[in-house]
Design an enzyme around this catalytic site. Structure first.
Site, short mmCIF file in Angstrom:
data_model
loop_
_atom_site.label_atom_id
_atom_site.label_comp_id
_atom_site.label_asym_id
_atom_site.label_seq_id
_atom_site.Cartn_x
_atom_site.Cartn_y
_atom_site.Cartn_z
N TYR A 103 0.82 -1.21 0.00
CA TYR A 103 0.00 0.00 0.00
C TYR A 103 0.85 1.27 0.00
O TYR A 103 0.32 2.36 -0.19
CB TYR A 103 -0.92 0.06 1.23
CG TYR A 103 -1.89 -1.09 1.38
CD1 TYR A 103 -2.12 -2.01 0.34
CD2 TYR A 103 -2.59 -1.28 2.57
CE1 TYR A 103 -2.99 -3.07 0.50
CE2 TYR A 103 -3.47 -2.33 2.73
CZ TYR A 103 -3.67 -3.23 1.71
OH TYR A 103 -4.54 -4.28 1.88
N HIS A 121 0.68 -11.62 1.70
CA HIS A 121 -0.42 -10.89 1.07
C HIS A 121 -1.17 -11.70 0.02
O HIS A 121 -2.40 -11.61 -0.10
CB HIS A 121 0.12 -9.60 0.46
CG HIS A 121 -0.88 -8.50 0.35
ND1 HIS A 121 -0.54 -7.19 0.29
CD2 HIS A 121 -2.24 -8.52 0.30
CE1 HIS A 121 -1.63 -6.44 0.19
NE2 HIS A 121 -2.67 -7.24 0.20
#
Length: 259
Positions: free
Chosen positions: A52, A108
């Site tokens: 992110y 992730h």
């Protein structure tokens, strides 16, 4: 002051609040304000990821909050492309967040679509070394989770997956529960139709809105939910959903949206 540390579910090293604040698509420059709003609104669980590119901004808000480290549950994630530099990635995350340990570290996505028990073993080692209290995965299938358990003997604490009433799948929910893996849902509103008559009528019965009902539904199932917003009013409003108690019948009606 409202504090959403509870309700929570137990994970290694502590308790994971069922309500978290998601930070996907929040720029690093906007993260301090958004995360500060969430912490002020009573969120005690913040979710970010290396991918992110906002860990510094998230860390700044946590540092500026004045909250004790143990009062904020912090999750970040290892990008699949960093499967060959696991420990270095963790060191970068901790440095950017300004923390000496995480509460939860996730893989992730399965690297190249594979479970990669060798990568998982390095998360296990990081946990043993005290750099993260709990470890888990994101976007893994039940079969991939089984592969990790089979090879390493260590079960992921959490599987963070795309989840909402319309994506509800009892087989997935039950499969994770049977394995002792907490289901954490992301993008709870994205696939949902907030005008859906079922959601709207239940919302009206609770003097709430459909988004709050979706949060309440996650909490009723003990699914972790991480709604994301940059709007302080919406951040507060979403959180209030965690205080709504749905009846068993209302939960069943919402479950049925996934069929």
């Amino acid at each position: 002051m409202t504090d959403y540390a509870e309700p929570s579910v137990p994970v290694s090293g502590g308790a994971m609040p069922l309500l978290g604040f998601g930070t996907w698509q929040i720029d690093d420059s906007d993260a301090p304000a958004a995360v500060s709003s969430a912490l002020e609104a009573g969120y005690r669980h913040i979710d970010t990821a290396t991918g992110y590119s906002n860990q510094r901004g998230v860390g700044k808000a946590i540092a500026d909050s004045g909250l004790a480290r143990d009062d904020v549950f912090v999750t970040t994630k290892l990008p699949p492309d960093n499967a060959d530099r696991v420990r270095a990635t963790l060191a970068e995350s901790l440095e950017q967040l300004g923390l000496d340990h995480l509460d939860l570290w996730l893989v992730h996505w399965p690297p190249n679509g594979e479970a990669r028990p060798d990568v998982w073993q390095q998360l296990v080692q990081a946990q043993q070394d005290g750099l993260t209290k709990a470890i888990g995965v994101s976007n893994y299938s039940l079969a991939q989770i089984d592969e990790l358990i089979e090879v390493t003997g260590v079960t992921p604490a959490v599987n963070q997956i795309k989840w909402s009433p319309v994506e509800f799948d009892a087989a997935v929910a039950d499969g994770l529960r049977e394995r002792g893996v907490v289901l954490e849902g992301y993008s709870p509103f994205k696939a949902s139709n907030l005008e859906d008559p079922t959601l709207v009528s239940i919302a009206e019965a609770h003097d709430a809105d459909a988004a709050q009902v979706i949060v309440a539904w996650h909490v009723a199932h003990e699914f972790v939910v991480i709604p994301k917003s940059s709007n302080p009013e919406r951040i507060r409003s979403n959180a209030a959903g965690a205080t709504i108690s749905l009846s068993d019948d209302e939960v069943r009606q919402i479950d049925a949206l996934g069929h």
